[in-house]
Design a protein around this motif. Structure first.
Motif, PDB file in Angstrom:
ATOM      1  N   PRO A  42       0.839  -1.211   0.000  1.00 32.36           N
ATOM      2  CA  PRO A  42       0.000   0.000   0.000  1.00 32.36           C
ATOM      3  C   PRO A  42       0.871   1.256   0.000  1.00 32.36           C
ATOM      4  O   PRO A  42       1.998   1.249   0.515  1.00 32.36           O
ATOM      5  CB  PRO A  42      -0.787  -0.126   1.315  1.00 32.36           C
ATOM      6  CG  PRO A  42      -0.744  -1.576   1.662  1.00 32.36           C
ATOM      7  CD  PRO A  42       0.565  -2.091   1.152  1.00 32.36           C
ATOM      8  N   GLU A  43       0.366   2.341  -0.578  1.00 32.84           N
ATOM      9  CA  GLU A  43       1.151   3.574  -0.677  1.00 32.84           C
ATOM     10  C   GLU A  43       1.532   4.124   0.689  1.00 32.84           C
ATOM     11  O   GLU A  43       2.571   4.783   0.832  1.00 32.84           O
ATOM     12  CB  GLU A  43       0.370   4.628  -1.474  1.00 32.84           C
ATOM     13  CG  GLU A  43       0.267   4.304  -2.956  1.00 32.84           C
ATOM     14  CD  GLU A  43      -0.327   5.458  -3.751  1.00 32.84           C
ATOM     15  OE1 GLU A  43      -0.309   6.596  -3.237  1.00 32.84           O
ATOM     16  OE2 GLU A  43      -0.811   5.211  -4.863  1.00 32.84           O
ATOM     17  N   ASP A  44       0.709   3.889   1.704  1.00 34.43           N
ATOM     18  CA  ASP A  44       0.985   4.419   3.040  1.00 34.43           C
ATOM     19  C   ASP A  44       1.729   3.400   3.925  1.00 34.43           C
ATOM     20  O   ASP A  44       1.823   3.584   5.136  1.00 34.43           O
ATOM     21  CB  ASP A  44      -0.310   4.852   3.724  1.00 34.43           C
ATOM     22  CG  ASP A  44      -1.311   3.709   3.906  1.00 34.43           C
ATOM     23  OD1 ASP A  44      -1.069   2.615   3.336  1.00 34.43           O
ATOM     24  OD2 ASP A  44      -2.317   3.898   4.612  1.00 34.43           O
ATOM     25  N   PHE A  45       2.265   2.353   3.326  1.00 33.89           N
ATOM     26  CA  PHE A  45       2.958   1.325   4.091  1.00 33.89           C
ATOM     27  C   PHE A  45       4.356   1.821   4.440  1.00 33.89           C
ATOM     28  O   PHE A  45       5.207   2.013   3.571  1.00 33.89           O
ATOM     29  CB  PHE A  45       3.044   0.030   3.272  1.00 33.89           C
ATOM     30  CG  PHE A  45       3.487  -1.181   4.068  1.00 33.89           C
ATOM     31  CD1 PHE A  45       2.557  -2.007   4.677  1.00 33.89           C
ATOM     32  CD2 PHE A  45       4.835  -1.485   4.196  1.00 33.89           C
ATOM     33  CE1 PHE A  45       2.958  -3.126   5.398  1.00 33.89           C
ATOM     34  CE2 PHE A  45       5.249  -2.589   4.910  1.00 33.89           C
ATOM     35  CZ  PHE A  45       4.304  -3.415   5.523  1.00 33.89           C
ATOM     36  N   ASN A  46       4.606   2.024   5.718  1.00 38.48           N
ATOM     37  CA  ASN A  46       5.899   2.512   6.204  1.00 38.48           C
ATOM     38  C   ASN A  46       6.773   1.312   6.545  1.00 38.48           C
ATOM     39  O   ASN A  46       6.557   0.630   7.549  1.00 38.48           O
ATOM     40  CB  ASN A  46       5.689   3.399   7.433  1.00 38.48           C
ATOM     41  CG  ASN A  46       6.992   3.929   7.990  1.00 38.48           C
ATOM     42  OD1 ASN A  46       7.930   4.218   7.259  1.00 38.48           O
ATOM     43  ND2 ASN A  46       7.064   4.039   9.308  1.00 38.48           N
ATOM     44  N   VAL A  47       7.772   1.045   5.724  1.00 38.38           N
ATOM     45  CA  VAL A  47       8.583  -0.164   5.882  1.00 38.38           C
ATOM     46  C   VAL A  47       9.546  -0.001   7.058  1.00 38.38           C
ATOM     47  O   VAL A  47      10.394   0.888   7.072  1.00 38.38           O
ATOM     48  CB  VAL A  47       9.368  -0.480   4.595  1.00 38.38           C
ATOM     49  CG1 VAL A  47      10.227  -1.724   4.807  1.00 38.38           C
ATOM     50  CG2 VAL A  47       8.422  -0.689   3.426  1.00 38.38           C
ATOM     51  N   THR A 103      -1.234 -11.029   3.672  1.00 39.02           N
ATOM     52  CA  THR A 103      -1.116 -10.065   4.763  1.00 39.02           C
ATOM     53  C   THR A 103      -1.485 -10.729   6.075  1.00 39.02           C
ATOM     54  O   THR A 103      -2.484 -11.458   6.162  1.00 39.02           O
ATOM     55  CB  THR A 103      -2.032  -8.856   4.530  1.00 39.02           C
ATOM     56  OG1 THR A 103      -1.688  -8.223   3.289  1.00 39.02           O
ATOM     57  CG2 THR A 103      -1.887  -7.834   5.649  1.00 39.02           C
ATOM     58  N   GLU A 104      -0.656 -10.464   7.092  1.00 40.01           N
ATOM     59  CA  GLU A 104      -0.977 -10.925   8.439  1.00 40.01           C
ATOM     60  C   GLU A 104      -0.443  -9.918   9.443  1.00 40.01           C
ATOM     61  O   GLU A 104       0.766  -9.728   9.569  1.00 40.01           O
ATOM     62  CB  GLU A 104      -0.398 -12.309   8.725  1.00 40.01           C
ATOM     63  CG  GLU A 104      -0.809 -12.842  10.108  1.00 40.01           C
ATOM     64  CD  GLU A 104      -0.395 -14.279  10.326  1.00 40.01           C
ATOM     65  OE1 GLU A 104       0.737 -14.489  10.793  1.00 40.01           O
ATOM     66  OE2 GLU A 104      -1.208 -15.174  10.043  1.00 40.01           O
ATOM     67  N   GLY A 105      -1.337  -9.245  10.161  1.00 41.46           N
ATOM     68  CA  GLY A 105      -0.923  -8.244  11.138  1.00 41.46           C
ATOM     69  C   GLY A 105      -0.157  -7.121  10.479  1.00 41.46           C
ATOM     70  O   GLY A 105      -0.624  -6.509   9.502  1.00 41.46           O
ATOM     71  N   ASN A 106       1.030  -6.818  11.002  1.00 39.52           N
ATOM     72  CA  ASN A 106       1.865  -5.746  10.456  1.00 39.52           C
ATOM     73  C   ASN A 106       2.782  -6.205   9.329  1.00 39.52           C
ATOM     74  O   ASN A 106       3.671  -5.454   8.918  1.00 39.52           O
ATOM     75  CB  ASN A 106       2.723  -5.134  11.573  1.00 39.52           C
ATOM     76  CG  ASN A 106       1.899  -4.364  12.585  1.00 39.52           C
ATOM     77  OD1 ASN A 106       0.856  -3.798  12.248  1.00 39.52           O
ATOM     78  ND2 ASN A 106       2.338  -4.349  13.829  1.00 39.52           N
TER      79      ASN A 106
END
Length: 235
Positions: A183-188, A211-214
């Protein structure tokens, strides 16, 4: 140990002026490759015996993402070796000397003709001078993908610009391809990559995302089998 200087330039940044994850992987990979020229006896032994050390896994802790025009220092060094495996830290530091990325990677010794793993002689292992193992949170090199709903996406064809001098998809490009499904807002906050089978020019890889949790897991399939598995942790 090898240190090289670099800078966050226009081609390395995303739409927010931050260093791309893909570009950070390229910096770390380039530094590791250049290191080989500083270990001439080790390099010459590999070449004389038709061997190479190919990366099998990398773990990255993202401490802080640098901004456009920041000057960086990339540092790499080998901290351990076994007959089949070599272990390396590669860190990226900002101008103040603070780490932005902490990584460790595992390389496998392979015969270039057969592609099979081959052991290094113990005398070669003992003769090398190792660096201290740097502080970070070390996770297992193997990624266990959870049993969750899978989304399958259209195949990606490997192009000429994806290929490096080993004649297969460059290691950093697996990260570039997989990052498209975040996702665009996914902060790695962290990344783990497990490399299984190399992919060559013109071959197709099929992305599958879970996807699972964070965590977001991306499996890149070649002929229905995973060639690379990536785990992205959100901060």
């Amino acid at each position: 140990m090898l240190k090289i200087q670099d800078q966050v330039t226009t081609s390395c940044t995303d739409c927010n002026g931050k260093l791309k994850l893909f570009s950070a992987f390229q910096m770390m990979q380039d530094c590791s490759e250049l290191w080989l020229d500083t270990a001439t006896e080790y390099r010459d032994f590999l070449r004389a015996h038709g061997l190479a050390q190919l990366i099998a896994s990398r773990q990255v802790e993202v401490v802080r993402v640098p901004n456009y025009k920041e000057k960086l220092t990339i540092q790499t060094g080998v901290y351990g070796c076994e007959p089949l495996f070599g272990f390396r830290n590669t860190f990226i530091y900002d101008e103040a000397g603070n780490p932005c990325y902490k990584t460790w990677s595992l390389g496998v010794f392979c015969d270039l003709k057969t592609g099979r793993m081959k052991k290094l002689p113990q005398e070669v292992i003992d003769a090398y001078t190792y660096e201290p193992k740097l502080e970070m949170h070390y996770k297992d090199r193997r990624i266990v993908v959870p049993n969750a709903e899978v989304k399958t996406f259209a195949p990606v064809v490997v192009s000429r610009n994806d290929i490096d001098y080993n004649q297969h998809l460059n290691n950093a490009h697996y990260v570039r391809i997989a990052s498209e499904y975040l996702p665009e807002d996914f902060n790695v906050k962290g990344v783990r990559v497990e490399y299984k089978v190399p992919v060559k020019l013109g071959e197709e890889i099929v992305p599958q995302v879970l996807t699972e949790g964070n965590f977001i897991y991306v499996k890149l399939l070649k002929k229905e089998l995973p060639c690379t598995i990536l785990e992205f942790e959100q901060g």
